[in-house]
Motif scaffolding. Structure first.
Motif, PDB file in Angstrom:
ATOM      1  N   ILE A 103       3.149   1.013  10.032  1.00  0.00           N
ATOM      2  CA  ILE A 103       2.652   1.392   8.704  1.00  0.00           C
ATOM      3  C   ILE A 103       1.600   2.487   8.827  1.00  0.00           C
ATOM      4  CG2 ILE A 103       1.332   0.557   6.711  1.00  0.00           C
ATOM      5  CD1 ILE A 103       2.750  -2.219   7.232  1.00  0.00           C
ATOM      6  N   GLN A 104       0.661   2.309   9.775  1.00  0.00           N
ATOM      7  CA  GLN A 104      -0.394   3.313   9.950  1.00  0.00           C
ATOM      8  C   GLN A 104       0.159   4.610  10.534  1.00  0.00           C
ATOM      9  OE1 GLN A 104      -3.324   2.938   8.692  1.00  0.00           O
ATOM     10  NE2 GLN A 104      -4.132   4.898   9.391  1.00  0.00           N
ATOM     11  N   LEU A 105       1.100   4.499  11.475  1.00  0.00           N
ATOM     12  CA  LEU A 105       1.706   5.693  12.078  1.00  0.00           C
ATOM     13  C   LEU A 105       2.466   6.502  11.037  1.00  0.00           C
ATOM     14  CD1 LEU A 105       2.483   7.449  14.520  1.00  0.00           C
ATOM     15  CD2 LEU A 105       4.408   5.889  14.916  1.00  0.00           C
ATOM     16  N   THR A 106       3.196   5.835  10.161  1.00  0.00           N
ATOM     17  CA  THR A 106       3.925   6.534   9.096  1.00  0.00           C
ATOM     18  C   THR A 106       2.961   7.319   8.225  1.00  0.00           C
ATOM     19  OG1 THR A 106       5.653   4.831   9.075  1.00  0.00           O
ATOM     20  CG2 THR A 106       5.494   6.249   7.139  1.00  0.00           C
ATOM     21  N   LEU A 107       1.826   6.710   7.905  1.00  0.00           N
ATOM     22  CA  LEU A 107       0.808   7.409   7.110  1.00  0.00           C
ATOM     23  C   LEU A 107       0.274   8.625   7.860  1.00  0.00           C
ATOM     24  CD1 LEU A 107      -0.948   7.434   4.543  1.00  0.00           C
ATOM     25  CD2 LEU A 107      -2.589   5.987   5.756  1.00  0.00           C
ATOM     26  N   ILE A 108       0.020   8.486   9.154  1.00  0.00           N
ATOM     27  CA  ILE A 108      -0.481   9.599   9.978  1.00  0.00           C
ATOM     28  C   ILE A 108       0.524  10.745  10.000  1.00  0.00           C
ATOM     29  CG2 ILE A 108      -0.932  10.280  12.381  1.00  0.00           C
ATOM     30  CD1 ILE A 108      -2.298   7.520  12.736  1.00  0.00           C
ATOM     31  N   LEU A 109       1.810  10.422  10.205  1.00  0.00           N
ATOM     32  CA  LEU A 109       2.845  11.467  10.238  1.00  0.00           C
ATOM     33  C   LEU A 109       2.958  12.174   8.884  1.00  0.00           C
ATOM     34  CD1 LEU A 109       5.665   9.721  12.323  1.00  0.00           C
ATOM     35  CD2 LEU A 109       4.111  11.535  13.061  1.00  0.00           C
ATOM     36  N   CYS A 110       2.830  11.414   7.798  1.00  0.00           N
ATOM     37  CA  CYS A 110       2.874  12.029   6.458  1.00  0.00           C
ATOM     38  C   CYS A 110       1.720  13.002   6.274  1.00  0.00           C
ATOM     39  CB  CYS A 110       2.821  10.951   5.371  1.00  0.00           C
ATOM     40  SG  CYS A 110       4.359  10.008   5.206  1.00  0.00           S
ATOM     41  N   GLU A 111       0.558  12.644   6.773  1.00  0.00           N
ATOM     42  CA  GLU A 111      -0.617  13.519   6.652  1.00  0.00           C
ATOM     43  C   GLU A 111      -0.481  14.762   7.520  1.00  0.00           C
ATOM     44  OE1 GLU A 111      -3.842   9.942   5.691  1.00  0.00           O
ATOM     45  OE2 GLU A 111      -3.795  10.886   7.671  1.00  0.00           O
ATOM     46  N   ILE A 112      -0.022  14.575   8.760  1.00  0.00           N
ATOM     47  CA  ILE A 112       0.129  15.715   9.679  1.00  0.00           C
ATOM     48  C   ILE A 112       1.187  16.693   9.170  1.00  0.00           C
ATOM     49  CG2 ILE A 112       0.913  16.395  11.986  1.00  0.00           C
ATOM     50  CD1 ILE A 112      -0.368  13.814  13.049  1.00  0.00           C
ATOM     51  N   LEU A 113       2.304  16.153   8.655  1.00  0.00           N
ATOM     52  CA  LEU A 113       3.427  16.992   8.208  1.00  0.00           C
ATOM     53  C   LEU A 113       3.338  17.354   6.724  1.00  0.00           C
ATOM     54  CD1 LEU A 113       6.289  15.110  10.085  1.00  0.00           C
ATOM     55  CD2 LEU A 113       5.169  17.241  10.774  1.00  0.00           C
ATOM     56  N   HIS A 114       2.252  16.935   6.063  1.00  0.00           N
ATOM     57  CA  HIS A 114       1.981  17.292   4.656  1.00  0.00           C
ATOM     58  C   HIS A 114       3.100  16.841   3.712  1.00  0.00           C
ATOM     59  CE1 HIS A 114      -1.309  19.653   6.275  1.00  0.00           C
ATOM     60  NE2 HIS A 114      -0.465  20.295   7.064  1.00  0.00           N
ATOM     61  N   ARG A 136       0.842  -1.202   0.000  1.00  0.00           N
ATOM     62  CA  ARG A 136       0.000   0.000   0.000  1.00  0.00           C
ATOM     63  C   ARG A 136       0.874   1.247   0.000  1.00  0.00           C
ATOM     64  NH1 ARG A 136      -3.565   2.497   4.765  1.00  0.00           N
ATOM     65  NH2 ARG A 136      -1.978   1.438   5.969  1.00  0.00           N
ATOM     66  N   ALA A 137       0.622   2.154  -0.931  1.00  0.00           N
ATOM     67  CA  ALA A 137       1.393   3.402  -1.003  1.00  0.00           C
ATOM     68  C   ALA A 137       0.441   4.571  -1.274  1.00  0.00           C
ATOM     69  CB  ALA A 137       2.443   3.314  -2.101  1.00  0.00           C
ATOM     70  N   PRO A 138       0.545   5.651  -0.463  1.00  0.00           N
ATOM     71  CA  PRO A 138       1.392   5.751   0.729  1.00  0.00           C
ATOM     72  C   PRO A 138       0.879   4.838   1.858  1.00  0.00           C
ATOM     73  CG  PRO A 138       0.006   7.719   0.494  1.00  0.00           C
ATOM     74  CD  PRO A 138      -0.233   6.874  -0.716  1.00  0.00           C
ATOM     75  N   PRO A 139       1.744   4.505   2.834  1.00  0.00           N
ATOM     76  CA  PRO A 139       3.089   5.025   3.123  1.00  0.00           C
ATOM     77  C   PRO A 139       4.225   4.263   2.429  1.00  0.00           C
ATOM     78  CG  PRO A 139       2.383   3.630   4.912  1.00  0.00           C
ATOM     79  CD  PRO A 139       1.250   3.646   3.931  1.00  0.00           C
ATOM     80  N   GLY A 140       3.911   3.135   1.762  1.00  0.00           N
ATOM     81  CA  GLY A 140       4.925   2.451   0.970  1.00  0.00           C
ATOM     82  C   GLY A 140       6.183   2.087   1.729  1.00  0.00           C
ATOM     83  N   LEU A 141       7.321   2.260   1.049  1.00  0.00           N
ATOM     84  CA  LEU A 141       8.619   1.865   1.620  1.00  0.00           C
ATOM     85  C   LEU A 141       9.069   2.776   2.761  1.00  0.00           C
ATOM     86  CD1 LEU A 141      10.658   0.862  -1.560  1.00  0.00           C
ATOM     87  CD2 LEU A 141       9.746  -0.641   0.216  1.00  0.00           C
ATOM     88  N   LEU A 142       8.437   3.940   2.880  1.00  0.00           N
ATOM     89  CA  LEU A 142       8.806   4.846   3.968  1.00  0.00           C
ATOM     90  C   LEU A 142       8.524   4.181   5.324  1.00  0.00           C
ATOM     91  CD1 LEU A 142       9.889   7.610   4.749  1.00  0.00           C
ATOM     92  CD2 LEU A 142       7.571   8.526   4.576  1.00  0.00           C
ATOM     93  N   ALA A 143       7.461   3.372   5.383  1.00  0.00           N
ATOM     94  CA  ALA A 143       7.151   2.653   6.627  1.00  0.00           C
ATOM     95  C   ALA A 143       8.250   1.644   6.943  1.00  0.00           C
ATOM     96  CB  ALA A 143       5.799   1.956   6.501  1.00  0.00           C
ATOM     97  N   LEU A 144       8.743   0.953   5.923  1.00  0.00           N
ATOM     98  CA  LEU A 144       9.843   0.001   6.122  1.00  0.00           C
ATOM     99  C   LEU A 144      11.107   0.727   6.577  1.00  0.00           C
ATOM    100  CD1 LEU A 144      11.028  -2.852   5.905  1.00  0.00           C
ATOM    101  CD2 LEU A 144      11.461  -2.412   3.466  1.00  0.00           C
ATOM    102  N   ASP A 145      11.402   1.855   5.944  1.00  0.00           N
ATOM    103  CA  ASP A 145      12.573   2.661   6.340  1.00  0.00           C
ATOM    104  C   ASP A 145      12.495   3.050   7.809  1.00  0.00           C
ATOM    105  OD1 ASP A 145      13.435   2.516   3.738  1.00  0.00           O
ATOM    106  OD2 ASP A 145      12.716   4.510   3.174  1.00  0.00           O
ATOM    107  N   ASN A 146      11.301   3.471   8.242  1.00  0.00           N
ATOM    108  CA  ASN A 146      11.128   3.893   9.637  1.00  0.00           C
ATOM    109  C   ASN A 146      11.326   2.733  10.602  1.00  0.00           C
ATOM    110  OD1 ASN A 146      10.628   6.613   9.220  1.00  0.00           O
ATOM    111  ND2 ASN A 146       8.431   6.348   8.993  1.00  0.00           N
ATOM    112  N   MET A 147      10.774   1.573  10.259  1.00  0.00           N
ATOM    113  CA  MET A 147      10.924   0.402  11.131  1.00  0.00           C
ATOM    114  C   MET A 147      12.398  -0.002  11.253  1.00  0.00           C
ATOM    115  SD  MET A 147       7.632  -2.068  10.367  1.00  0.00           S
ATOM    116  CE  MET A 147       7.495  -1.906   8.599  1.00  0.00           C
TER     117      MET A 147
END
Length: 635
Positions: A322-333, A277-288
């Motif tokens: 994965i869900q947190l990464t999506l939330i942070l992307c939305e909050i930080l635009h 699922r993208a977003p958050p895609g690979l950014l979630a993996l990077d964060n983990m």
């Protein structure tokens, strides 16, 4: 190739080259000098050469070239580049630089007609100076104005813009909180412009994550598969990683699936599917992966703690990440284009090299903490993440200046605090939206507005001390004005310094209220016209008001000491003139009174008695010489 004949030969060659260049940069031949400085800038990256050149007192010659100021353009650019490379090796302290040298560097930044490469290098030098000592920070902050840096930010040269922003950030990071506010809001209207540039820098930097955010995991990518496997290997001493032949392929696959399930992947037999699922895609993996590598103890604790819980009560790390990464992307635009006017930036962003990842590390631990506070099960996953989103947004709205402060505040905002805030806001919303409450508000308004009118008149009767502002803007004389108790006459007159509330009889001048014709404010006032347009005059405009009186239409001119006094006096004078109160304070006071009165009425409906007097304050203990015995607590 230089190492082929041995270390000693190499050092000897560098020794000779250092001597040649030391002589070359002192040459009167421009070509020789230019070539020597160019080669010096290149060779100075080598630590051994740099030490040889510095040992020959080479820096002194570079200081001389800069301080003399005879060379410009290419020669000066090579000189500054060589200086930067030599200083990179930390053989010489930045604090040893002479005042003359620093002033020259500052002058290159402040000049309008100066080679762009020289200005870039000069700003890099100052950027390195700022964090090295408090004295150098103060010097640069004083000599390089924010206005000048903003000018560099408006040019078309991207490198120059980058260096200007780097210097600005260095100043912000080295400053105290109070100094940081002064730098950001140093002058108007540049404060808004500065805030916009900081917002743009933040937005552009965060958008560097957009590519990974929009990229789904490729199950055929060896690199991505290795990152995914590293999460499992970091968390467990796995049997599945035993030497080949120990287990069958089927057994190994079964063990891997079990461990990925413990990591919180929904598709444990093929965890790559969770990251499609993208977003958050690979950014979630990077964060983990970042969390597992940079805070390994916290990562292990998260996984092992939840592995020991019952299945339905465990907090799924991967799904949460994965869900947190999506939330942070939305909050930080993240991934949204920059606004041309926005000014919203987070001060803590500028104190971290890996802001997004570090923020994730704090927030993923918050997810686990909130999960436990809510005693959540798998069915509550969305509710928990909604609470976490609220915790993050509420804390960010406080504009914490560092990630440490953000961490402290967001952890203090626990689930019970969120429930209290929601309850308070719900009550407030119910008060304002319920039809009977709205009707009651409207019925109470006239009574409360009358109360505010009486308070304003009472304040005019007490009077206020004003300062006279002459044509030279000297504020050296005081005068006092107050309304008579019967509300029929304004008394005023000059007073001496130190007199705060003169009796009404000592004020010789009078204006009958019946003779008052109009109230003027701001630019309408005669004493604000034809004045300079500076900041002081802007302040005067916000505090100025005049009374027009008598048939000749004379004016009594005021400049209130504060905005609060301005509101009270203009409201009171409008009441005397039979007009509506128009200041912003009127609505604020009315809202407070309405809210209090509504609460009291609603409590009364519930038959809750409200005492006329507040409860007594408990007395402190007479004997303050006590201590707590921890030995009993342990037993």
């Amino acid at each position: 190739m230089q190492y082929t004949d041995g270390r000693q030969t190499y050092i000897t060659e560098l020794d000779q080259e250092a001597e040649r260049l030391y002589s070359g940069i002192q040459s009167n031949n421009v070509d020789v000098k230019t070539d020597s400085l160019k080669k010096l800038a290149s060779l100075s990256q080598d630590v051994t050469f740099a030490q040889e050149f510095i040992n020959r007192n080479g820096l002194k010659q570079i200081f001389y070239i800069v301080e003399e100021g005879n060379d410009t353009g290419e020669i000066l650019a090579h000189t500054l580049k060589a200086f930067m490379e030599l200083m990179e090796h930390d053989f010489v302290s930045w604090e040893t630089l002479s005042a003359a040298f620093i002033k020259k560097i500052v002058s290159y930044v402040n000049m309008n007609a100066m080679d762009a490469s020289v200005q870039q290098l000069s700003m890099s030098i100052l950027e390195n100076m700022v964090p090295s000592s408090r004295v150098l920070f103060e010097l640069v902050k004083k000599e390089v104005t924010v206005d000048r840096l903003l000018t560099h930010l408006q040019v078309t040269n991207a490198q120059l813009q980058l260096k200007a922003m780097a210097l600005l950030i260095a100043l912000l990071l080295a400053a105290t909180d109070a100094e940081r506010q002064n730098i950001i809001h140093s002058s108007e209207p540049l404060g808004d412009e500065m805030a916009h540039y900081l917002y743009v820098l933040q937005s552009v930097s965060l958008n560097l994550h957009e590519r990974r955010m929009r990229m789904s995991m490729d199950p055929y990518s060896q690199e991505q598969r290795e990152l995914l496997q590293s999460l499992r290997q970091s968390a467990f001493e796995s049997e599945s990683d035993a030497p080949a032949g120990t287990f069958s392929t089927e057994r190994r696959r079964s063990l891997c699936a079990k461990e990925f399930r413990k990591l919180g992947f929904m598709n444990n037999s093929n965890p790559a599917e969770d990251l499609r699922r993208a977003p958050p895609g690979l950014l979630a993996l990077d964060n983990m992966v970042y969390f597992s590598r940079h805070t390994p103890s916290a990562y292990s604790r998260f996984i092992l703690e939840n592995s020991s819980r019952e299945d339905k009560h465990e907090c799924p790390f991967a799904r949460s990440s994965i869900q947190l990464t999506l939330i942070l992307c939305e909050i930080l635009h993240v991934g949204e284009p920059c606004s041309e006017t926005a000014q919203a930036f987070y001060p803590m962003f500028f104190g971290q090299d890996h802001f997004f990842e570090e923020l994730f590390c704090i927030c993923i631990q918050l997810v686990n903490k909130t999960w436990k506070e809510m005693r959540a099960t798998q069915e509550d996953f969305d509710k928990v993440l909604q609470v976490v989103r609220e915790q993050i947004t509420r804390t960010l709205s406080l504009k914490p200046t560092s990630l440490e402060l953000f961490k402290t505040r967001v952890n203090a905002l626990n689930y019970s605090e969120i429930l209290k805030l929601r309850q308070t806001e719900r009550l407030h919303q119910e008060e304002t939206l319920a039809v009977p409450v709205l009707e009651l508000r409207e019925r109470l308004k006239p009574e409360l507005l009358e109360l505010i009118r009486q308070q304003r008149l009472l304040r005019l009767c007490e009077g206020t001390l004003f300062r006279k502002i002459s044509s030279r803007r000297r504020q050296d004389k005081l005068w006092y004005c107050r309304l008579s108790p019967n509300h029929k006459v304004l008394h005023y007159g000059d007073v001496e310094e130190g007199v705060h509330s003169p009796p009404i009889e000592s004020l010789p001048e009078k204006i009958p209220v019946a003779d008052m014709k109009a109230l003027l404010v701001g630019k309408e006032c005669p004493h604000t016209k034809e004045k300079s347009s500076g900041k002081q005059n802007k302040d005067v405009l916000e505090l100025a008001f005049s009374i027009v009186y008598d048939v000749e239409e004379y004016c009594l001119n005021f400049v209130a000491p504060t905005r609060y006094e301005f509101c009270l006096w203009t409201d009171g004078l409008n009441v005397l003139l039979g007009k509506e109160m128009t200041s912003e304070r009127t609505q604020t006071d009315l809202d407070v009174l309405l809210s209090m009165e509504l609460k009291l009425r609603l409590l009364d409906l519930e038959n809750i008695s409200i005492p006329d007097n507040p409860p007594p304050v408990p007395k402190p203990p007479s004997n303050l010489n006590f201590c707590y015995d921890f030995s009993h607590a342990e037993q």
